[in-house]
Every structure is written in structure tokens, then in C-alpha cells.
Design a protein around this motif. Structure first.
Motif, PDB file in Angstrom:
ATOM      1  N   ILE A 140     -16.895  -2.987 -41.294  1.00 17.88           N
ATOM      2  CA  ILE A 140     -17.085  -2.344 -42.437  1.00 17.88           C
ATOM      3  C   ILE A 140     -17.922  -3.338 -43.561  1.00 17.88           C
ATOM      4  O   ILE A 140     -18.815  -3.018 -44.031  1.00 17.88           O
ATOM      5  N   ILE A 141     -17.510  -4.684 -43.133  1.00 17.83           N
ATOM      6  CA  ILE A 141     -18.289  -5.804 -44.095  1.00 17.83           C
ATOM      7  C   ILE A 141     -19.889  -5.848 -44.059  1.00 17.83           C
ATOM      8  O   ILE A 141     -20.531  -6.080 -44.717  1.00 17.83           O
ATOM      9  N   ALA A 142     -20.170  -5.739 -42.529  1.00 21.24           N
ATOM     10  CA  ALA A 142     -21.459  -5.685 -42.124  1.00 21.24           C
ATOM     11  C   ALA A 142     -22.239  -4.639 -42.581  1.00 21.24           C
ATOM     12  O   ALA A 142     -23.295  -4.523 -43.137  1.00 21.24           O
ATOM     13  N   ARG A 143     -21.680  -3.064 -42.638  1.00 20.99           N
ATOM     14  CA  ARG A 143     -22.046  -2.023 -43.120  1.00 20.99           C
ATOM     15  C   ARG A 143     -22.424  -2.065 -44.624  1.00 20.99           C
ATOM     16  O   ARG A 143     -23.337  -1.765 -45.193  1.00 20.99           O
ATOM     17  N   LEU A 144     -21.324  -2.738 -45.322  1.00 20.38           N
ATOM     18  CA  LEU A 144     -21.520  -2.882 -46.648  1.00 20.38           C
ATOM     19  C   LEU A 144     -22.489  -3.820 -47.238  1.00 20.38           C
ATOM     20  O   LEU A 144     -23.102  -3.548 -48.099  1.00 20.38           O
ATOM     21  N   SER A 145     -22.666  -4.813 -46.608  1.00 19.99           N
ATOM     22  CA  SER A 145     -23.774  -5.990 -46.750  1.00 19.99           C
ATOM     23  C   SER A 145     -24.868  -5.038 -46.236  1.00 19.99           C
ATOM     24  O   SER A 145     -25.944  -5.503 -47.278  1.00 19.99           O
ATOM     25  N   LEU A 146     -25.294  -4.341 -45.478  1.00 19.99           N
ATOM     26  CA  LEU A 146     -26.533  -3.620 -45.256  1.00 19.99           C
ATOM     27  C   LEU A 146     -26.651  -2.558 -46.402  1.00 19.99           C
ATOM     28  O   LEU A 146     -27.874  -2.674 -46.837  1.00 19.99           O
ATOM     29  N   LEU A 147     -25.768  -2.147 -46.901  1.00 15.85           N
ATOM     30  CA  LEU A 147     -25.978  -0.898 -47.996  1.00 15.85           C
ATOM     31  C   LEU A 147     -26.345  -1.714 -49.210  1.00 15.85           C
ATOM     32  O   LEU A 147     -26.973  -1.241 -49.979  1.00 15.85           O
ATOM     33  N   GLN A 148     -25.517  -2.931 -49.572  1.00 21.79           N
ATOM     34  CA  GLN A 148     -25.816  -3.742 -50.866  1.00 21.79           C
ATOM     35  C   GLN A 148     -27.154  -4.462 -50.560  1.00 21.79           C
ATOM     36  O   GLN A 148     -27.530  -5.090 -51.868  1.00 21.79           O
ATOM     37  N   ARG A 149     -27.564  -4.711 -49.549  1.00 21.10           N
ATOM     38  CA  ARG A 149     -28.674  -5.628 -49.384  1.00 21.10           C
ATOM     39  C   ARG A 149     -28.699  -6.972 -50.001  1.00 21.10           C
ATOM     40  O   ARG A 149     -29.887  -7.550 -50.191  1.00 21.10           O
ATOM     41  N   ASN A 150     -27.466  -7.397 -50.037  1.00 22.09           N
ATOM     42  CA  ASN A 150     -27.453  -8.824 -50.571  1.00 22.09           C
ATOM     43  C   ASN A 150     -26.188  -9.374 -50.152  1.00 22.09           C
ATOM     44  O   ASN A 150     -24.953  -9.015 -50.408  1.00 22.09           O
ATOM     45  N   LYS A 151     -26.042 -10.328 -49.007  1.00 25.86           N
ATOM     46  CA  LYS A 151     -24.986 -10.878 -48.530  1.00 25.86           C
ATOM     47  C   LYS A 151     -24.165 -11.795 -49.508  1.00 25.86           C
ATOM     48  O   LYS A 151     -22.883 -11.700 -49.545  1.00 25.86           O
ATOM     49  N   PHE A 153     -23.876 -11.019 -52.876  1.00 22.36           N
ATOM     50  CA  PHE A 153     -23.157 -10.287 -53.694  1.00 22.36           C
ATOM     51  C   PHE A 153     -22.143  -9.470 -52.853  1.00 22.36           C
ATOM     52  O   PHE A 153     -21.019  -9.329 -53.593  1.00 22.36           O
ATOM     53  N   THR A 154     -22.159  -9.150 -51.553  1.00 28.42           N
ATOM     54  CA  THR A 154     -21.215  -8.645 -50.630  1.00 28.42           C
ATOM     55  C   THR A 154     -19.783  -9.492 -50.864  1.00 28.42           C
ATOM     56  O   THR A 154     -18.929  -9.167 -51.101  1.00 28.42           O
ATOM     57  N   GLN A 155     -19.951 -10.671 -50.574  1.00 30.29           N
ATOM     58  CA  GLN A 155     -18.974 -11.803 -50.572  1.00 30.29           C
ATOM     59  C   GLN A 155     -18.395 -12.027 -51.667  1.00 30.29           C
ATOM     60  O   GLN A 155     -17.273 -11.932 -51.976  1.00 30.29           O
ATOM     61  N   GLU A 156     -19.266 -11.991 -52.914  1.00 29.49           N
ATOM     62  CA  GLU A 156     -18.340 -12.239 -54.341  1.00 29.49           C
ATOM     63  C   GLU A 156     -17.925 -10.623 -54.616  1.00 29.49           C
ATOM     64  O   GLU A 156     -16.776 -11.068 -55.085  1.00 29.49           O
ATOM     65  N   TYR A 157     -18.196  -9.655 -54.037  1.00 24.79           N
ATOM     66  CA  TYR A 157     -17.424  -8.391 -54.479  1.00 24.79           C
ATOM     67  C   TYR A 157     -16.539  -8.294 -53.500  1.00 24.79           C
ATOM     68  O   TYR A 157     -15.411  -8.044 -54.321  1.00 24.79           O
ATOM     69  N   LEU A 158     -16.287  -8.758 -52.317  1.00 26.75           N
ATOM     70  CA  LEU A 158     -14.973  -8.861 -51.529  1.00 26.75           C
ATOM     71  C   LEU A 158     -13.825  -9.430 -52.108  1.00 26.75           C
ATOM     72  O   LEU A 158     -12.662  -9.357 -51.857  1.00 26.75           O
ATOM     73  N   THR A 159     -14.353 -10.767 -52.655  1.00 29.77           N
ATOM     74  CA  THR A 159     -13.251 -11.603 -53.296  1.00 29.77           C
ATOM     75  C   THR A 159     -12.390 -10.888 -54.447  1.00 29.77           C
ATOM     76  O   THR A 159     -11.587 -11.402 -54.931  1.00 29.77           O
TER      77      THR A 159
END
Length: 170
Positions: A140-151, A153-159
Motif C-alpha cells: 500500500i505504501i508503494a501504491r500511495l507513493s506512486l499516486l502521490q509521485r513524491n516519496k 511527501f508520502t513518508q511525511e504523510y504517513l508519520t
């Protein structure tokens, strides 16, 4: 024997505050909510698995607005209640059939029969073990990262997300 008045008053305050949170919050308090666990939180992940641990038939769900979903209860699970208290408008979807549009608000990985050890529940048939739930989250994290196109941002979002693990001791 009658309970003390202070105990009754305390219970009334907690119930009132719980209801107020639901009505006052217009936006979720966190951006996403991820749920790991067993039958206590399973909301349909086991439906398509070859297992006896299924709840996608009546009487399960008879008091639930969405009907029979695979929840091991006649209504909401504790994970559903927590999600509502956090301000989410919809129930967190199961990993088994979550869409790309839904993953940004969270995913429920719970699977009846799962335990901390991979051997737990093996006699019941297939299930998403706790280790498998962790691997599913990585997907899911990989899918989310692809959707957000910014690794980053995804890491900060998940925190900012809430992670819950509920597994009944066996």
C-alpha cells in the motif's frame, strides 16, 4: 448494591464526550488510519480466502448499515468505532479490495485467524498472518507513493497517520 453516583456521573461524561467528538469534528483528526489484527477488526479480508474463518453471511452484519461485509459482529468493530471517533466519514476499507482512491485515508489489514506468530490459525485455513499484513502495508505504501509521485511527501504523510494493532491473546 447500587453503584456510587460519582461512577455513574463519570460514565455519563465519557459517553457525552464521545458523542460530542462525532458531531463537532468536521475533518478527520488524522489524515489516515491503518488497522492490523485478527477477527476483532477483520472487515472482509477473509471473504475470498479458503478458510472457515469467514463472516460474510447472516447473522453477521444484521445491525450494520452496510449489511453483511465480513465483520465478525452484527454491527461495527472496535476499529470502525475508533475511525468514527477520529472523524472519518467512511469506514476504512479492507485490503482485499481497496481502491487507489481509498488508500490515502487508510487500509484495514485485519484477518480472522491471524496472530503474532505465523502458525496461529493455520488449522482454520488461509488467513493474512501478522507478517503478511505488514507486507501488505508495504504494498500500500508503494501504491500511495506512486499516486502521490513524491516519496518524501508520502513518508511525511504517513508519520501523521494512526496505526492500530488489535490481536486477541490466544
Amino acid at each position: 448494591m447500587t453503584p456510587p453516583l460519582s461512577l455513574l456521573f463519570s460514565v455519563l461524561i465519557v459517553v457525552t464526550m464521545t458523542q460530542l467528538v462525532t458531531f463537532v469534528v468536521s475533518q478527520p483528526q488524522v489524515p489516515c488510519y491503518f488497522i492490523f489484527g485478527d477477527a476483532l477488526v477483520d472487515n472482509g479480508n477473509n471473504n475470498a480466502l479458503p478458510t472457515v474463518s469467514k463472516a460474510n453471511y447472516q447473522p453477521y452484519g444484521i445491525d450494520f448499515t452496510q449489511g453483511v461485509t465480513g465483520r465478525f459482529t452484527n454491527g461495527r468493530t472496535i476499529a470502525d468505532i475508533i475511525g468514527q471517533l477520529l472523524g472519518f466519514d467512511n469506514f476504512i476499507p479492507p485490503f482485499a479490495n481497496v481502491s487507489n482512491q481509498e488508500i490515502s485515508t487508510g487500509v484495514n489489514y485485519g484477518s480472522a485467524g491471524a496472530g503474532i506468530r505465523d502458525e496461529t490459525g493455520r488449522q482454520l485455513g488461509d488467513r493474512f498472518t501478522f507478517n503478511r499484513q505488514i507486507l501488505n502495508h508495504a504494498t500500500i505504501i508503494a501504491r500511495l507513493s506512486l499516486l502521490q509521485r513524491n516519496k518524501t511527501f508520502t513518508q511525511e504523510y504517513l508519520t501523521k497517520c494512526i496505526y492500530v494493532s488489535i490481536i486477541w491473546k490466544r
